[in-house]
Design an enzyme around this catalytic site. Structure first.
Site, PDB file in Angstrom:
ATOM      1  N   LYS A  64     -95.280  38.353  16.390  1.00  0.00           N
ATOM      2  CA  LYS A  64     -95.026  39.752  16.730  1.00  0.00           C
ATOM      3  C   LYS A  64     -93.522  40.051  16.754  1.00  0.00           C
ATOM      4  O   LYS A  64     -92.700  39.125  16.772  1.00  0.00           O
ATOM      5  CB  LYS A  64     -95.642  40.045  18.110  1.00  0.00           C
ATOM      6  N   PHE A  89    -102.101  52.018  27.715  1.00  0.00           N
ATOM      7  CA  PHE A  89    -100.933  51.295  27.207  1.00  0.00           C
ATOM      8  C   PHE A  89    -100.835  51.300  25.683  1.00  0.00           C
ATOM      9  O   PHE A  89     -99.883  50.760  25.117  1.00  0.00           O
ATOM     10  CB  PHE A  89    -100.927  49.838  27.722  1.00  0.00           C
ATOM     11  N   ARG A 102    -106.335  29.736  19.395  1.00  0.00           N
ATOM     12  CA  ARG A 102    -106.423  30.547  20.621  1.00  0.00           C
ATOM     13  C   ARG A 102    -105.994  29.721  21.836  1.00  0.00           C
ATOM     14  O   ARG A 102    -105.324  30.226  22.727  1.00  0.00           O
ATOM     15  CB  ARG A 102    -107.847  31.066  20.836  1.00  0.00           C
ATOM     16  N   THR A 113    -103.651  36.280  27.476  1.00  0.00           N
ATOM     17  CA  THR A 113    -102.954  37.470  26.968  1.00  0.00           C
ATOM     18  C   THR A 113    -101.654  37.733  27.703  1.00  0.00           C
ATOM     19  O   THR A 113    -100.621  37.987  27.087  1.00  0.00           O
ATOM     20  CB  THR A 113    -103.891  38.706  27.101  1.00  0.00           C
ATOM     21  N   ARG A 151     -97.613  31.456  24.690  1.00  0.00           N
ATOM     22  CA  ARG A 151     -97.298  32.547  25.620  1.00  0.00           C
ATOM     23  C   ARG A 151     -96.833  32.004  26.973  1.00  0.00           C
ATOM     24  O   ARG A 151     -95.963  32.566  27.619  1.00  0.00           O
ATOM     25  CB  ARG A 151     -98.526  33.446  25.787  1.00  0.00           C
ATOM     26  N   ASN A 186     -95.936  39.471  24.072  1.00  0.00           N
ATOM     27  CA  ASN A 186     -96.517  38.131  24.228  1.00  0.00           C
ATOM     28  C   ASN A 186     -96.501  37.301  22.943  1.00  0.00           C
ATOM     29  O   ASN A 186     -97.324  36.417  22.742  1.00  0.00           O
ATOM     30  CB  ASN A 186     -97.919  38.220  24.857  1.00  0.00           C
TER      31      ASN A 186
END
Ligand code: TYD
Length: 153
Positions: free
Chosen positions: A9, A57, A85, A91, A102, A112
């Site tokens: 990200k 959000f 995962r 999360t 994370r 994250n």
């Protein structure tokens, strides 16, 4: 072999964590069969996060995911979706266990660092969303036999 989609990200890009994260996946034994940088737009994010568009959000999530280009990856390996995962962690970075990506690099529920598909089926849907078929490659890494027993591959 099973496939999954990972997105590094904008938080990973801005914080210069790209190399460290890719290194974790490769050292684990996951094989990169697709990888590219792209700028996400609202259209693709509304599809990708369709389950979240009504959340308060969501506008902030949109802005966060467009704050830099991202790197999308196709990873392959046995039970790849579950393994990735687990490596990604919960999360919210403050709740993610140390040792996860994370857990080690994030203090946030939004910033994250990575996205990872949450099921085999969603993995296939998400890969088709971000990659053209010819952008995912088929090859066998030379040292696969040192990553798996013969009956695992
Ligand atoms: P989600 O699909 O619930 O989690 P995950 O990324 O672990 O599969 O949420 C998608 C993204 O939306 C999440 O990575 C960050 C953002 N998000 C927030 O900003 N706030 C929240 O409260 C939640 C649940 C998610």
């Amino acid at each position: 072999m099973e496939q999954t989609l990972v997105i590094l990200k904008p938080s990973a890009i801005h914080r210069a964590l790209v190399g460290k994260i890719i290194d974790r996946f490769q050292k684990k034994g996951l094989v990169i069969t697709g990888m590219k940088m792209m700028q996400l737009d609202e259209k693709i994010l509304r599809e990708h996060y369709a389950h979240l568009v009504e959340k308060p959000f969501f506008p902030s999530l949109l802005e966060s995911m467009m704050a830099a280009p991202v790197i999308v990856m196709c990873l392959e390996g046995k039970d790849c979706v579950e393994v990735v995962r687990m490596m990604t962690g919960a999360t919210n970075g403050r709740k993610a266990l140390p040792g996860t990506i994370r857990g080690d690099y994030s203090m946030s529920g939004q910033e994250n660092i990575v996205h990872a598909s949450d099921s085999i089926e969603n993995g296939q849907i998400e890969l088709a969303r971000f990659f053209k078929p010819e952008e995912i490659f088929k090859y066998t890494p030379s040292d696969l036999r040192f990553f798996y027993a013969p009956d695992e591959i």
